[in-house]
Design a protein around this motif. Structure first.
Motif, PDB file in Angstrom:
ATOM      1  N   THR A 209       3.985   9.115  12.583  1.00 29.23           N
ATOM      2  CA  THR A 209       4.702   7.944  12.065  1.00 29.23           C
ATOM      3  C   THR A 209       4.722   7.948  10.539  1.00 29.23           C
ATOM      4  O   THR A 209       5.768   7.729   9.914  1.00 29.23           O
ATOM      5  N   LEU A 210       3.545   8.207   9.950  1.00 24.68           N
ATOM      6  CA  LEU A 210       3.475   8.230   8.483  1.00 24.68           C
ATOM      7  C   LEU A 210       4.379   9.325   7.915  1.00 24.68           C
ATOM      8  O   LEU A 210       5.057   9.139   6.894  1.00 24.68           O
ATOM      9  N   MET A 211       4.404  10.477   8.605  1.00 23.65           N
ATOM     10  CA  MET A 211       5.230  11.585   8.109  1.00 23.65           C
ATOM     11  C   MET A 211       6.712  11.252   8.208  1.00 23.65           C
ATOM     12  O   MET A 211       7.484  11.572   7.307  1.00 23.65           O
ATOM     13  N   LEU A 212       7.083  10.583   9.297  1.00 24.25           N
ATOM     14  CA  LEU A 212       8.480  10.164   9.427  1.00 24.25           C
ATOM     15  C   LEU A 212       8.854   9.206   8.301  1.00 24.25           C
ATOM     16  O   LEU A 212       9.929   9.315   7.698  1.00 24.25           O
ATOM     17  N   ALA A 213       7.942   8.263   8.031  1.00 18.96           N
ATOM     18  CA  ALA A 213       8.197   7.292   6.965  1.00 18.96           C
ATOM     19  C   ALA A 213       8.390   8.023   5.635  1.00 18.96           C
ATOM     20  O   ALA A 213       9.326   7.731   4.871  1.00 18.96           O
TER      21      ALA A 213
END
Lengths: 354, 237
Positions: A209-213
């Protein structure tokens, strides 16, 4: 490759290729032997892979910090592992206080979110302090100078934390959070003889999720485009009205925030926090960044997961002692540097640039 | 009052004095050209105006307000934008994103969108390639993008550094006719060129720079008529 085909035979190249071939043969031989031997069942590999994905997510998040800073300043921030440690360490005091007051038990989700936020903030503050005091004055110095400074900063932070909080091991409290009857943070479940810890899935999903953000921020927002513009050409970026110093600060802040979040996630299953805890994950994440192609954001993500998986599954797959996982990780680094110095995604990028 | 006034600037690279007291002015609505040989200090003059190089002496003012000493990103905010030598487009950003970077400091979304449409009208080929990354464009298209990107800041004055460099004669013609259109629409232009013939044909006034000093100035016709200029820059006589 082209040069090797057309030019006279280079002895070094020949030897290196020979070594590569020997390693490859060894790996294939051990792999076949292990798989034919059938010592380990699917469940062993599955549980190792699940752990590898979580660990890989942590490596990837830290690796992004290396790669973002490298992309902009062409500098390896060797103190990044300590940024990871610092955030985790400071956040320990928050989660320990929550544990003592009973807040962690009564409201675990909020407590964890607050802990992660603390770690991210603390890491960002450390990174910005470092950038302002140690790196910015050296922006125009030869590249070796900030590199040595970064190693100094790394030691400074380690020993500062040691001086402030002692050498003792701090232990993150056990946390439990029940979702649909499953304890997703502290639970261990036996599924068909395989021990499954849901925390690994949680860490993996949080990391993704953090990487997508981050990906959306870098690709779609104006500030992200400004970051890429600065990475490519600082003077021209300034001619657009982009404040290069602000973008550099933002880059350090982003990398540090990811490292801080990764630190708490790491501590949720690894528990122990010390002033030296940043060193090994830091250097592994650096390896991951190089594996993927340093300066390349998807490369850092890929490299992180690859390294996590390789470390957790290769020892068994190759029939080696699991103590050798660090040997495998750094062996991979050496092999990549020899056979593909630009990393997995590096060359694709350079072709696109040309 | 001149739009851009440069008074006696001295700029250095290390200890090498690249500009030895250059003065020039550009009035509202003009195209002024700065010609000279390689290494005469033309690009240094533009970079000093833009704030990339800091002058040790001298002042630069825009509409009477001193801008010398400001960092580059603040000079843009005052209304100076540059299409730099060698185009320097962001090769890994799409055409659209390059233009968006040109408008980095602007907040008026509608104005940015309409200016981008205007750039695509001036340079239809950029419109066709709006989603391509900059590195895949041809040299001429990159030059168009560099000019379009500089226009996106809605500058008071546009600085063009060698827009003809490395381009085929037909493309040079095309670029220069668009430069004239941009000027006719009200953008003041300071043009640096090695192609003196082209530059003098579009500019109203000219300065000749030699080893960091202005050695000749006047209307384009006067400068073009100067025997020294004819010999050294126009390849005549």
């Amino acid at each position: 490759m082209r040069r090797r085909l057309s030019g006279p035979v280079d002895v070094t190249q020949l030897v290196v290729s020979g070594i590569g071939l020997v390693i490859l043969l060894f790996v294939v031989y051990r792999l076949v032997a292990t798989l034919m031997g059938g010592t380990y069942g699917v469940s062993t590999y599955a549980s190792q892979a699940i752990f590898g994905l979580a660990q890989g997510g942590i490596y990837a998040l830290i690796a992004l910090g290396y790669t973002l800073v490298y992309g902009i300043l062409f500098m390896i921030n060797f103190a990044h592992g300590e940024i990871f440690m610092g955030g985790t360490y400071i956040a320990y005091f928050v989660i320990a206080a929550f544990d003592r007051s009973g807040f962690l038990e009564s409201n675990p989700l909020l407590a964890i979110v607050a802990t992660v936020a603390t770690a991210m903030t603390a890491s960002v503050i450390l990174a910005l302090g470092l950038e302002r005091i140690a790196y910015r004055p050296l922006r125009r110095a030869p590249r070796l100078v900030p590199l040595i400074t970064a190693i100094g900063a790394s030691l400074f932070l380690q020993y500062a934390f040691r001086g402030l909080f002692g050498t003792g091991v701090k232990v993150y409290p056990d946390t439990h959070l029940h979702v649909a009857g499953i304890d997703i943070l502290g639970g261990r479940y036996d599924i068909g003889g395989m021990v499954v810890r849901p925390i690994y899935f949680v860490v993996f999903l949080m990391a993704v999720t953090l990487m997508l953000a981050l990906w959306i921020l870098v690709q779609k927002t104006k500030m992200g485009k400004a970051m890429r513009a600065v990475a490519e050409d600082k003077d021209t970026a300034a001619l657009m009205g982009i404040d290069v110093d602000r973008v550099v600060v933002l880059t350090f802040a982003l990398g540090a925030a990811l490292a801080g979040a990764a630190g708490v996630m790491f501590a949720l299953y690894n528990k122990q926090v010390t002033h030296t805890m940043g060193f090994i994950p830091g250097i592994k994440a650096f390896t991951a960044a190089v594996l993927g192609g340093i300066g390349n954001v998807p490369g850092a993500m890929l490299g992180g997961f690859f390294l996590g998986l390789a470390e957790s599954t290769f020892p068994t797959l190759l029939g080696l002692d699991s103590q050798l996982k660090d040997v495998i990780a750094f062996g991979l680094l050496v092999l990549v540097l020899i056979f593909r110095p630009t990393g997995i995604l590096g060359e694709v990028l350079s072709r696109k640039r040309a | 009052m001149a739009t851009l006034e440069v008074q006696g600037i001295h700029s250095f690279y290390g200890n090498i004095e690249a500009l030895k007291g250059v003065s020039l002015c550009v009035n509202d609505g003009e195209i002024v050209t700065l010609i000279g040989a390689n290494g005469a200090g033309k690009s240094t003059t533009l970079n000093t105006i833009c704030g990339l190089v800091r002058p040790r002496q001298g002042t630069i003012s825009l509409d009477g307000e001193v801008i010398s000493g400001l960092p580059a990103h603040q000079v843009v905010a005052r209304g100076v934008s540059q299409a730099p030598e060698g185009r320097r487009i962001f090769s890994r950003l799409r055409v659209f994103d390059n233009l968006e970077m040109g408008a980095f400091l602007r907040k008026d979304k509608d104005g940015i969108a309409s200016d981008m449409e205007r750039v695509f009208e001036l340079f239809p080929r950029l419109g066709e390639r709006r989603d391509q990354v900059g590195g895949t464009l041809s040299g001429g298209e990159q030059q168009m993008l560099a000019i379009g990107r500089a226009l996106m800041a809605r500058p008071r004055i546009l600085l063009l550094d060698e827009p003809s460099m490395g381009l085929a004669p037909l493309l040079v013609q095309e670029i220069f006719s668009i430069v004239q259109i941009i000027n006719a629409e009200g953008t003041t232009i300071l043009l640096v060129e090695q192609n003196a013939h082209m530059a003098l044909s579009v500019a109203s006034r000219a300065y000749v720079l030699q080893s960091g000093s202005v050695v000749l100035e006047g209307t384009s016709a006067e400068v073009a008529g100067n025997p020294e200029v004819k010999r050294a820059y126009l390849g005549e006589g």
